[in-house]
Write a protein that holds these residues in place. Structure first.
Motif, PDB file in Angstrom:
ATOM      1  N   SER A   6     -11.206  -2.343   2.999  1.00 27.32           N
ATOM      2  CA  SER A   6     -11.425  -3.761   3.297  1.00 27.32           C
ATOM      3  C   SER A   6     -10.192  -4.465   3.837  1.00 27.32           C
ATOM      4  O   SER A   6     -10.298  -5.510   4.477  1.00 27.32           O
ATOM      5  CB  SER A   6     -11.922  -4.502   2.047  1.00 27.32           C
ATOM      6  N   VAL A   7      -9.014  -3.890   3.598  1.00 26.33           N
ATOM      7  CA  VAL A   7      -7.783  -4.550   4.036  1.00 26.33           C
ATOM      8  C   VAL A   7      -6.921  -3.629   4.909  1.00 26.33           C
ATOM      9  O   VAL A   7      -6.716  -3.892   6.093  1.00 26.33           O
ATOM     10  CB  VAL A   7      -6.946  -5.048   2.831  1.00 26.33           C
ATOM     11  N   TYR A   8      -6.412  -2.551   4.326  1.00 23.65           N
ATOM     12  CA  TYR A   8      -5.435  -1.711   5.031  1.00 23.65           C
ATOM     13  C   TYR A   8      -5.935  -1.213   6.381  1.00 23.65           C
ATOM     14  O   TYR A   8      -5.243  -1.353   7.402  1.00 23.65           O
ATOM     15  CB  TYR A   8      -5.020  -0.524   4.157  1.00 23.65           C
ATOM     16  N   LEU A   9      -7.117  -0.612   6.422  1.00 22.38           N
ATOM     17  CA  LEU A   9      -7.605  -0.032   7.673  1.00 22.38           C
ATOM     18  C   LEU A   9      -7.805  -1.076   8.766  1.00 22.38           C
ATOM     19  O   LEU A   9      -7.741  -0.757   9.952  1.00 22.38           O
ATOM     20  CB  LEU A   9      -8.909   0.727   7.422  1.00 22.38           C
ATOM     21  N   PRO A  12       4.815   3.397   3.469  1.00 19.08           N
ATOM     22  CA  PRO A  12       4.357   2.159   2.854  1.00 19.08           C
ATOM     23  C   PRO A  12       4.009   1.096   3.892  1.00 19.08           C
ATOM     24  O   PRO A  12       4.625   1.039   4.953  1.00 19.08           O
ATOM     25  CB  PRO A  12       5.558   1.720   2.017  1.00 19.08           C
ATOM     26  N   CYS A  13       3.035   0.289   3.536  1.00 14.76           N
ATOM     27  CA  CYS A  13       2.626  -0.827   4.379  1.00 14.76           C
ATOM     28  C   CYS A  13       2.565  -2.064   3.497  1.00 14.76           C
ATOM     29  O   CYS A  13       1.844  -2.073   2.494  1.00 14.76           O
ATOM     30  CB  CYS A  13       1.257  -0.557   4.997  1.00 14.76           C
ATOM     31  N   VAL A  14       3.335  -3.080   3.863  1.00 19.84           N
ATOM     32  CA  VAL A  14       3.305  -4.319   3.101  1.00 19.84           C
ATOM     33  C   VAL A  14       2.637  -5.415   3.920  1.00 19.84           C
ATOM     34  O   VAL A  14       2.796  -5.489   5.141  1.00 19.84           O
ATOM     35  CB  VAL A  14       4.715  -4.773   2.658  1.00 19.84           C
ATOM     36  N   PHE A  72       0.853  -1.187   0.000  1.00 12.32           N
ATOM     37  CA  PHE A  72       0.000   0.000   0.000  1.00 12.32           C
ATOM     38  C   PHE A  72       0.891   1.240   0.000  1.00 12.32           C
ATOM     39  O   PHE A  72       1.745   1.404   0.882  1.00 12.32           O
ATOM     40  CB  PHE A  72      -0.915   0.004   1.219  1.00 12.32           C
ATOM     41  N   TRP A  73       0.666   2.153  -0.975  1.00 18.75           N
ATOM     42  CA  TRP A  73       1.560   3.295  -1.129  1.00 18.75           C
ATOM     43  C   TRP A  73       0.850   4.457  -1.820  1.00 18.75           C
ATOM     44  O   TRP A  73      -0.278   4.327  -2.296  1.00 18.75           O
ATOM     45  CB  TRP A  73       2.795   2.899  -1.929  1.00 18.75           C
TER      46      TRP A  73
END
Length: 249
Positions: A202-205, A213-215, A128-129
């Protein structure tokens, strides 16, 4: 166009921001809660006020107010409280160990770079970026290297969302132009999140991680790691590769 920041002449505000970081924030980042040093903090505030005047700001809040900072007491409370749990040593996302359908996550998104994701790989890395995030841009080349090294075995899928934390215009053209200008660094698969933020919501939060960045490492449909693309991520990926080795190893 790539700008060499190291060659740019720092502005007055750049110097102010650096002084704020060097004098106020960095020295107290690890001194929160029971490690807090009250006297040292207020000495630092005095030093920063002097430095601010040297730079050209009689009132440091002329700049700080732009970022919602209105007093040194406010800064103190934030520093003394410490960082969010997700930035502390030993943190693990609450979604670790839960199932995820990566194909369903990616399906509503707009493909803008690299090969399309078809869901064939047993190991998937969701990245996520956003284009405005310098650490995200710096992570691009290494993720690209991993995507090429493990092509067909590990899927590196970038999920761009310019409105990750605050509403911005949905502009596919801007993202495509960025990728064209930075094509040497971004050589892996990239999708742009939907206008509604399908992947973000649906995913990151749900991961509890509060930065990009979040992997997210997914092994056989199960999330095994959430965090920045640094050492812990590399260890998680290596562990996944031991479990599901590349053919021929």
């Amino acid at each position: 166009m790539t700008v060499d920041i190291a060659q740019a002449t720092p502005t007055k505000e750049d110097l102010f921001k650096k002084a704020y970081t060097d004098i106020i924030t960095e020295p107290f980042e690890e001194k929160y809660e029971d490690k807090w040093e009250e006297d040292a903090y207020w000495v630092a505030v005095g030093t920063f006020k002097v430095k601010s005047k040297e730079i050209g700001y009689e009132d440091p809040f002329e700049v700080l107010s732009k970022y919602g900072i209105t007093s040194f007491e406010q800064i103190r409370e934030k520093l003394k409280g410490g960082p969010p749990a997700c930035f502390r040593s030993g943190w693990k996302s609450p979604v670790i160990g839960t199932a995820i359908d990566t194909v369903a996550v990616i399906a509503p998104l707009e493909h803008v770079n690299g090969p399309k994701y078809e869901g064939k790989e047993r190991i998937v890395v969701l990245d996520f970026w956003a284009t405005w995030c310098p650490p995200c841009v710096r992570a691009g080349p290494e993720l690209s290297d991993l995507a090429e090294k493990y092509a067909g075995h590990v899927a590196i899928v970038g999920v761009n969302n310019e409105s990750m934390f605050r509403e911005k215009d949905y502009d596919l053209g801007k993202v495509k132009a960025f990728l064209e200008d930075n094509k040497e660094g971004f050589r892996y698969t990239v999708y742009v999140d939907s206008r509604e933020g399908h992947a973000r919501n649906s995913v990151y939060l749900k991961t509890g991680y509060k930065a990009i960045p979040c992997v997210i490492v997914v092994v056989d449909g199960v999330m095994t790691f959430v965090g920045p693309p640094q050492e812990a991520f590399k260890a998680a990926l290596e562990e996944a590769l031991v479990t599901i080795p590349v053919s021929g190893e």
